[in-house]
Design an enzyme around this catalytic site. Structure first.
Site, short mmCIF file in Angstrom:
data_model
loop_
_atom_site.label_atom_id
_atom_site.label_comp_id
_atom_site.label_asym_id
_atom_site.label_seq_id
_atom_site.Cartn_x
_atom_site.Cartn_y
_atom_site.Cartn_z
N GLU A 224 55.09 56.51 80.22
CA GLU A 224 55.69 57.21 81.36
C GLU A 224 54.54 57.99 82.00
OE1 GLU A 224 56.61 59.58 83.97
OE2 GLU A 224 56.92 60.89 82.25
N CYS B 5 55.43 65.41 86.84
CA CYS B 5 55.11 64.06 87.33
C CYS B 5 56.06 63.63 88.44
CB CYS B 5 55.12 63.06 86.18
SG CYS B 5 56.62 63.04 85.21
#
Length: 493
Positions: free
Chosen positions: A250, A284
């Site tokens: 991820e 993120c």
């Protein structure tokens, strides 16, 4: 005040002193050393993997309810120690206390969510087999998995891998970010108190060499990583050809937020600021590119966002009043962001609100807004901090094209009162998280979390972490061996 963490490693249920190089971590808000110890050497990493391998058979065969009981004790301990752990996160990562408390809350909530996901997405299923008997779907753990943790959520994000991995029956070797070792140590101590058997969870602290020793070790069956694209790309290359190992990545994103036909400028300002500047821009899912229309409407949107950004308190976590934003993680990170802003200006960008550094000795950065519409050949990079690039376009068609003009594909959002525009946006956008009239940073642990392109490798975490923590075994079975009543075609009687 420095905390000396020797022993700093947790291997086979014992706290040990690392045999690698000494390193330390500092509070980014004031520069105080908050942790110091010795990293795990290659031999230490090997010992942790052996401990996990030896613990694996018994842990995997342990009754699921017993594993759940230990996880739920861990959740209770998180609740009992939430204030203490939140203070540790603030010291280690520089987050305001209010935000650190939300991180501990997310860690606690992960237990129930993971149990629900395990039952819904993995677990065991029974059905009727063709021709009689049973069709059974089971799921088995991989074995020994490595978990690499990032610094921006040093508790929540590794916890999002560790909890479902343990629940599925895996054993874990955890390597946290060298920038936030204190949170990892505090969390593992809670796992120890929860009653995990020796070797089921092992902690190896260290820098790049420790991470390389763990990632490249032939004894791991998988690696779960949340972090930067360069590191994720390196891991992807390192795992090439190793078909028997699972890699879940991820990574980050150059995330677009489009504003179009949005009348409530207060809402526009709030949602944009929450998308771009929460956690000092170190999520993120943070918006990196703001796409707005040319003309008076776009001007009004930018003015409202600028005014709201000017109200944000940026200071150390212990400042009174409590800040909205603390520092970025390090002086090195702050230097890089200031340099990136200067490079954009040199390329033709126009500063709306300059990202400044009030104290050159510390990595506290004020929120920045910069119009890059006239910058040719804009680089498609993730600027991991409180700087938002504005792009002006004439048509909504152009807004969608601009939103998708990235090698990443983690998050995208639309702020608009026009439902028809939303229908276009949800169908045409390329991202794993797509929000409408919600901040980009409002992801849910009850949904999958991940993206496409350079944002990952199609193994979303959060609710879908159950998928990569176990592998399916399909079975046709009956408890008695019976010959068919007649021979198949082509066989003489």
């Amino acid at each position: 005040m420095a905390q000396t963490s020797n022993p700093a490693l947790f291997i086979n249920g014992q706290w040990q002193t690392g045999n690698g190089t000494a390193f330390s971590a500092e509070n980014p808000a004031n520069g105080d050393t908050v942790w110091q110890g010795h990293s795990a050497s290659n031999d230490d990493v090997n010992a942790a993997i052996i401990a996990a391998r030896n613990a694996f058979p018994a842990w995997a065969q342990r009754d699921l309810n017993e594993r759940i009981e230990i996880l739920e004790r861990f959740a209770c301990l998180l609740g009992e120690h939430k204030e203490e752990l939140a203070r540790t996160i603030s010291i280690d990562a520089g987050k305001p206390h209010w935000e650190s408390l939300t991180e501990v809350g997310a860690m606690t909530g992960k237990i129930a969510i993971s149990i629900k996901a395990y039952h819904e997405r993995t677990g065991t299923r029974h059905g009727d087999a063709p021709g009689g008997g049973q069709a059974i779907l089971r799921h088995k753990p991989h074995g020994v998995v490595a978990v690499f943790g990032p610094y921006n959520f040093p508790g929540h994000l590794p916890n999002g891998h560790i909890v479902p991995a343990l629940l599925a029956g895996n054993c874990v070797v955890f390597k946290p970010s060298e920038l936030t070792p204190l949170v990892a140590e505090a969390t593992v101590k809670l796992w120890e108190r929860a009653g995990l058997p020796n070797g089921v969870l092992n902690l190896v602290q260290g820098e790049r060499d420790t991470g390389a020793a763990l990632a490249e070790h032939p004894g791991i069956d998988g690696l779960f990583f949340t972090g930067s694209v360069p590191t994720g790309s390196h891991l992807h290359r390192a795992f090439a050809g190793q078909l028997g190992k699972i890699l879940a990545l991820e990574l980050g994103g150059n995330n677009p937020l489009v504003i179009w036909d949005a009348a409530d400028l207060d809402a526009v300002a709030h949602h944009t600021v929450m998308s771009a500047f929460i956690t000092a821009g170190q999520r993120c899912t943070c918006a990196r590119r703001l796409i707005v229309p040319m003309g008076a409407k776009g001007d009004a949107m930018i003015a409202a966002i600028d005014a709201y950004a000017g109200k944000l308190i940026v200071s150390a976590p212990d400042h009174d009043p409590e800040p909205f934003m603390g520092p970025v993680i390090s002086n090195r990170a702050a230097d890089s962001l200031i340099a990136a802003q200067a490079k954009l200006v040199a390329s033709g960008a126009k500063i709306i609100r300059e990202m400044t550094r009030p104290d050159a000795a510390r990595p506290l950065l004020t929120p920045g807004l910069i119009d890059v519409t006239n910058v040719k050949n804009r680089t498609d990079e993730e600027l991991f901090g409180p700087i938002l690039q504005i792009i002006r376009v004439d048509r909504f068609d152009d807004a969608i094209l601009e939103a998708n003009n990235t090698r990443f594909g983690l998050a995208a959002g639309l702020l608009s009162d026009n439902a028809k525009l939303w229908q276009r946006f949800i169908h045409e956008s390329r991202a794993g998280i797509v929000n409408w009239n919600k901040p980009l940073t409002g992801a849910s642990s009850a949904a999958p979390f991940g993206g496409i392109g350079d944002s990952g490798n199609h193994r979303p975490s959060a609710y879908y972490a159950a998928d990569y923590c176990a592998w399916p075994v399909a079975t046709l079975q009956t408890d008695k061996l019976i010959a068919p009543e007649s021979a198949p075609k082509g066989v003489r009687p």
